[in-house]
Design a protein around this motif. Structure first.
Motif, mmCIF file in Angstrom:
data_model
loop_
_atom_site.group_PDB
_atom_site.id
_atom_site.type_symbol
_atom_site.label_atom_id
_atom_site.label_comp_id
_atom_site.label_asym_id
_atom_site.label_seq_id
_atom_site.Cartn_x
_atom_site.Cartn_y
_atom_site.Cartn_z
ATOM 1 N N ARG A 1 7.233 15.719 -1.528
ATOM 2 C CA ARG A 1 6.569 14.476 -1.927
ATOM 3 C C ARG A 1 6.699 13.537 -0.749
ATOM 4 O O ARG A 1 7.797 13.212 -0.320
ATOM 5 C CB ARG A 1 7.220 13.874 -3.174
ATOM 6 N N HIS A 2 5.596 13.121 -0.220
ATOM 7 C CA HIS A 2 5.622 12.272 0.972
ATOM 8 C C HIS A 2 4.563 11.178 0.854
ATOM 9 O O HIS A 2 3.373 11.443 0.810
ATOM 10 C CB HIS A 2 5.363 13.128 2.223
ATOM 11 N N LEU A 3 5.031 9.943 0.736
ATOM 12 C CA LEU A 3 4.127 8.792 0.731
ATOM 13 C C LEU A 3 4.404 7.994 2.001
ATOM 14 O O LEU A 3 5.522 7.974 2.500
ATOM 15 C CB LEU A 3 4.384 7.888 -0.481
ATOM 16 N N GLN A 4 3.376 7.332 2.501
ATOM 17 C CA GLN A 4 3.611 6.316 3.525
ATOM 18 C C GLN A 4 3.234 4.972 2.930
ATOM 19 O O GLN A 4 2.174 4.828 2.299
ATOM 20 C CB GLN A 4 2.789 6.596 4.787
ATOM 21 N N LEU B 1 0.853 -1.186 0.000
ATOM 22 C CA LEU B 1 0.000 0.000 0.000
ATOM 23 C C LEU B 1 0.887 1.234 0.000
ATOM 24 O O LEU B 1 1.936 1.258 0.655
ATOM 25 C CB LEU B 1 -0.892 0.051 1.253
ATOM 26 N N LEU B 2 0.496 2.244 -0.781
ATOM 27 C CA LEU B 2 1.194 3.526 -0.769
ATOM 28 C C LEU B 2 0.146 4.618 -0.625
ATOM 29 O O LEU B 2 -0.796 4.704 -1.420
ATOM 30 C CB LEU B 2 2.018 3.716 -2.053
ATOM 31 N N HIS B 3 0.311 5.436 0.395
ATOM 32 C CA HIS B 3 -0.648 6.484 0.738
ATOM 33 C C HIS B 3 0.032 7.832 0.568
ATOM 34 O O HIS B 3 1.093 8.071 1.144
ATOM 35 C CB HIS B 3 -1.094 6.269 2.194
ATOM 36 N N CYS B 4 -0.570 8.716 -0.235
ATOM 37 C CA CYS B 4 0.052 10.011 -0.506
ATOM 38 C C CYS B 4 -0.388 11.041 0.536
ATOM 39 O O CYS B 4 -1.579 11.323 0.683
ATOM 40 C CB CYS B 4 -0.331 10.468 -1.912
ATOM 41 N N LEU B 5 0.595 11.587 1.243
ATOM 42 C CA LEU B 5 0.308 12.611 2.259
ATOM 43 C C LEU B 5 0.609 14.018 1.738
ATOM 44 O O LEU B 5 0.010 14.987 2.177
ATOM 45 C CB LEU B 5 1.136 12.344 3.526
ATOM 46 N N ALA B 6 1.573 14.111 0.818
ATOM 47 C CA ALA B 6 1.911 15.419 0.245
ATOM 48 C C ALA B 6 2.493 15.202 -1.143
ATOM 49 O O ALA B 6 3.177 14.203 -1.390
ATOM 50 C CB ALA B 6 2.926 16.141 1.125
ATOM 51 N N SER B 7 2.194 16.130 -2.062
ATOM 52 C CA SER B 7 2.640 15.958 -3.437
ATOM 53 C C SER B 7 2.630 17.300 -4.146
ATOM 54 O O SER B 7 1.639 17.677 -4.762
ATOM 55 C CB SER B 7 1.694 14.962 -4.125
ATOM 56 N N SER B 8 3.737 18.042 -4.027
ATOM 57 C CA SER B 8 3.792 19.335 -4.713
ATOM 58 C C SER B 8 5.052 19.456 -5.552
ATOM 59 O O SER B 8 5.464 20.528 -5.927
ATOM 60 C CB SER B 8 3.725 20.471 -3.682
ATOM 61 N N THR B 9 5.706 18.296 -5.846
ATOM 62 C CA THR B 9 6.932 18.325 -6.648
ATOM 63 C C THR B 9 6.597 18.325 -8.136
ATOM 64 O O THR B 9 5.503 17.934 -8.540
ATOM 65 C CB THR B 9 7.781 17.072 -6.378
ATOM 66 N N GLU B 10 7.574 18.759 -8.931
ATOM 67 C CA GLU B 10 7.526 18.503 -10.372
ATOM 68 C C GLU B 10 7.970 17.061 -10.551
ATOM 69 O O GLU B 10 9.047 16.675 -10.091
ATOM 70 C CB GLU B 10 8.533 19.405 -11.108
ATOM 71 N N GLY B 11 7.163 16.253 -11.225
ATOM 72 C CA GLY B 11 7.539 14.847 -11.410
ATOM 73 C C GLY B 11 7.128 14.016 -10.207
ATOM 74 O O GLY B 11 6.331 14.459 -9.377
ATOM 75 N N GLY B 12 7.668 12.820 -10.107
ATOM 76 C CA GLY B 12 7.277 11.929 -9.016
ATOM 77 C C GLY B 12 5.939 11.261 -9.282
ATOM 78 O O GLY B 12 5.228 10.902 -8.354
ATOM 79 N N ARG C 1 -1.070 10.438 -11.311
ATOM 80 C CA ARG C 1 -0.562 11.234 -10.204
ATOM 81 C C ARG C 1 -1.284 10.814 -8.931
ATOM 82 O O ARG C 1 -2.506 10.730 -8.910
ATOM 83 C CB ARG C 1 -0.872 12.702 -10.493
ATOM 84 N N LEU C 2 -0.518 10.481 -7.895
ATOM 85 C CA LEU C 2 -1.130 10.258 -6.587
ATOM 86 C C LEU C 2 -1.233 11.614 -5.918
ATOM 87 O O LEU C 2 -0.224 12.285 -5.699
ATOM 88 C CB LEU C 2 -0.261 9.348 -5.721
ATOM 89 N N ASN C 3 -2.457 12.042 -5.618
ATOM 90 C CA ASN C 3 -2.662 13.315 -4.934
ATOM 91 C C ASN C 3 -2.852 13.068 -3.446
ATOM 92 O O ASN C 3 -3.176 11.941 -3.047
ATOM 93 C CB ASN C 3 -3.885 14.019 -5.533
ATOM 94 N N PRO C 4 -2.652 14.091 -2.631
ATOM 95 C CA PRO C 4 -2.834 13.893 -1.195
ATOM 96 C C PRO C 4 -4.194 13.265 -0.899
ATOM 97 O O PRO C 4 -5.219 13.694 -1.437
ATOM 98 C CB PRO C 4 -2.722 15.316 -0.635
ATOM 99 N N GLY C 5 -4.191 12.219 -0.089
ATOM 100 C CA GLY C 5 -5.434 11.503 0.225
ATOM 101 C C GLY C 5 -5.642 10.263 -0.638
ATOM 102 O O GLY C 5 -6.470 9.421 -0.315
#
Lengths: 383, 383
Positions: free
Chosen positions: A351-354, A213-224, A324-328
């Protein structure tokens, strides 16, 4: 339902009203006896062992008790088993296929354009409140190999709550959960901002975690951006394009390894794993953690041809589902089938995933229970 | 160390001073490049992918930098790799065997009389305080398939502390830990006072838990003795006595199943699993939870012959290591190799075990780290 019933000492034969025919070997029949002397009444487990049956076990007599019940009397011990005709029809080895929820036969193989209409994100609130929604979401993991949830609270540890909704956390040396973001001197390249090619996680672990499982907590980078590839589809393409390459990757195991200060994990497993019928059941691919390749000298050259062929199939754009995985957002996927990748990203932005691991057995068990609760008709299929 | 070095475009050949010879296929050599452009400096993971190498990759030049260092220049891209001679010797596929800690080749197979001198119980306090004692105890799980601890505090949950000393708990539908004692209407026969024949746990779970622990908290019943059998040994006997029976059990998968109100676990796996070299790597046996046996009609009769043969080998007294678990005793065993059983016991008195599952990967990783810490010489073997 029963048309004709006949037997010889070691086999019962039934001709059904619809013209089908079933054979039952005497020992099979005794081993599948459903009487209370043979099965525990509370839990259905066998109380008998094949080693206990007399060497000369045979069918002595068959009595038709009614239109849909047969009594079989075994020799030499006189044991009596009563079978429902419907049970015999549903469980005979002549007309029924074994249960299979892991091989390619039980899956819908896909490539990127299968999702050209857009990806479904199941709302996490609905997932929590509706058994049907949970069932369909877990069914998607079984069939497509992945599912996407949206609106999962952007809180640390929420990924563990999602796992507890269908199974159990597989804790590893990375912890119960792990944070995927750029760190200085990462112990694993996943924790850098480099792009990562298609891979499955933890091939150096045996047993490998079967769900990720990968959960997106933050995503404001170019790319990723996230990329998923159906590894079963890629392996099937390899088999179609070059059966000899497919055979090399299924027939030779490789060592994988991961080491750091407190860990030294090693495995010896194939890139593509088949079942007894030659069907794809598991794939592993992770160029970063393949240990020294030690194969018989005569195999090295053809093996590299096959390995490169497979690696290039995995890089084909038409196989890559990119989004794109967006926060949430949270993705759940079958780590024995789905490869994942990400594009590289700049140091600016966040960019922060858990991530966390779990296992398919618990997920499929939960799915089966939801199916029997939400589709009563399915109960009859249970054995 | 190096005697003669020569090359053709697709292979480097080294003749060593001791008369041995190694060959290195150009693509293998490039794929195993140890330079910082190819491997991440912090974690040693590959930064390169076989799919990236030019189709025409070849060796253009080999320079002997010193007695024990070679530089290889690849065509057409001019990439330079420097290799230590010692590294090449230790990692070449011509002279080195792959890593293997799972198959029968890496084990010491046993039967009951191998322990006629008595069983070693490692004192839990010493286990906690000494790395050497921990190493030897975990080594016993790797080699013999089991280890016994004594003087483990008779407190609920102590079994989980033992797991945390070497790995991670595998939680299942039975919980993080489960209590084994007689209960009314058990969901599993293990939770009754019936004797249990030889079996491995949870064959209906895929991935199966690979380590099991049983901790004795109370034991004042008549009977209820513990029995262990080396399943690899039993499978090896089957292969010796009847190769055709061995082939039937390795070549045909079976369904296993466990159901209760909240669970429906199903698997499709072989009784005896082999690796790519035909060596035994995993066994499963559990007559209670084998689901309906669905095999091609022509296979049913010979399959039952093989199955009965194997079941009877597992019941041979000379294979059964029988002993009493006393309060404070705890056994750890490899659930992919060791079968366990218990004798039945009377309702009077108390018998209370706590069990839990874990996995071999974590255990072996901890063992490897203890080995490199307690036997510095072993580091050189790492790749």
């Amino acid at each position: 339902m029963l048309n004709e019933v006949r037997f010889v000492p070691d086999e019962l034969v039934i001709e059904w009203a619809d013209g089908e025919q079933s054979g039952f070997y005497a020992l099979w029949l005794r081993d599948h006896c459903q009487m209370s002397a043979s099965r525990h009444s509370a839990n259905g487990q066998r109380l008998i062992n094949v080693s206990d049956f007399p060497e000369s076990l045979s069918i002595g007599q068959v009595n038709r008790l009614s239109e849909d019940r047969l009594e079989v009397v075994f020799e030499p011990d006189g044991h009596r088993s009563i079978f429902e005709a419907q049970w015999l029809r549903r469980h005979c080895y002549t007309l029924n296929e074994p249960w299979d929820d892991r091989s390619e036969s039980a899956k819908t193989l896909w490539q990127a354009d299968c999702f050209s209409g857009g990806l479904v994100r199941t709302d996490y609130d609905e997932y929590g409140h509706s058994r049907e929604v949970r069932r369909d979401c877990l069914q998607s993991v079984q069939t497509l190999g992945f599912a996407l949830l949206g609106n999962v609270p952007c809180e640390s540890g929420a990924v563990l709550d999602v796992i507890r909704s269908f199974g159990f956390v597989r804790e590893t040396n990375y912890g119960e959960l792990f944070d995927v973001r750029s760190v200085v001197d990462p112990n694993n390249l996943a924790f850098s901002n480099l792009g990562l090619g298609c891979h499955a996680d933890n091939p150096y672990r045996d047993p490998v975690p079967t769900v990720q499982l990968l959960h997106c907590l933050a995503s404001s980078t170019e790319g990723g951006d996230s990329i998923l590839v159906d590894g079963f589809r890629a392996a099937a393409i390899l088999r179609e394009e070059a059966p000899e390459d497919f055979e090399l990757l299924t027939g030779h195991y490789l060592n994988y390894r991961f080491q750091d200060a407190s860990t030294d994990l090693r495995s010896r497993v194939p890139m593509i794993e088949l079942d007894d019928r030659g069907r794809i059941t598991k794939v592993r691919y992770n160029n970063r953690s393949i240990d020294t390749i030690l194969l018989p000298p005569a195999v090295i050259k053809p093996f590299y041809r096959a390995y490169r062929h497979y690696a290039r199939i995995l890089e084909r754009p038409e196989l890559k589902l990119t989004f794109r995985l967006n926060p949430g957002d949270l993705m759940v996927f079958d780590n024995t089938r789905i490869m994942h990748a990400r594009t590289g990203y700049q140091a600016g932005g966040e960019r922060h995933l858990q991530g966390a691991y779990a296992d398919l057995d618990g997920l499929y068990s939960t799915l089966a229970v939801l199916q029997r609760e939400t589709r009563p008709a399915a109960i009859g299929r249970a054995s």
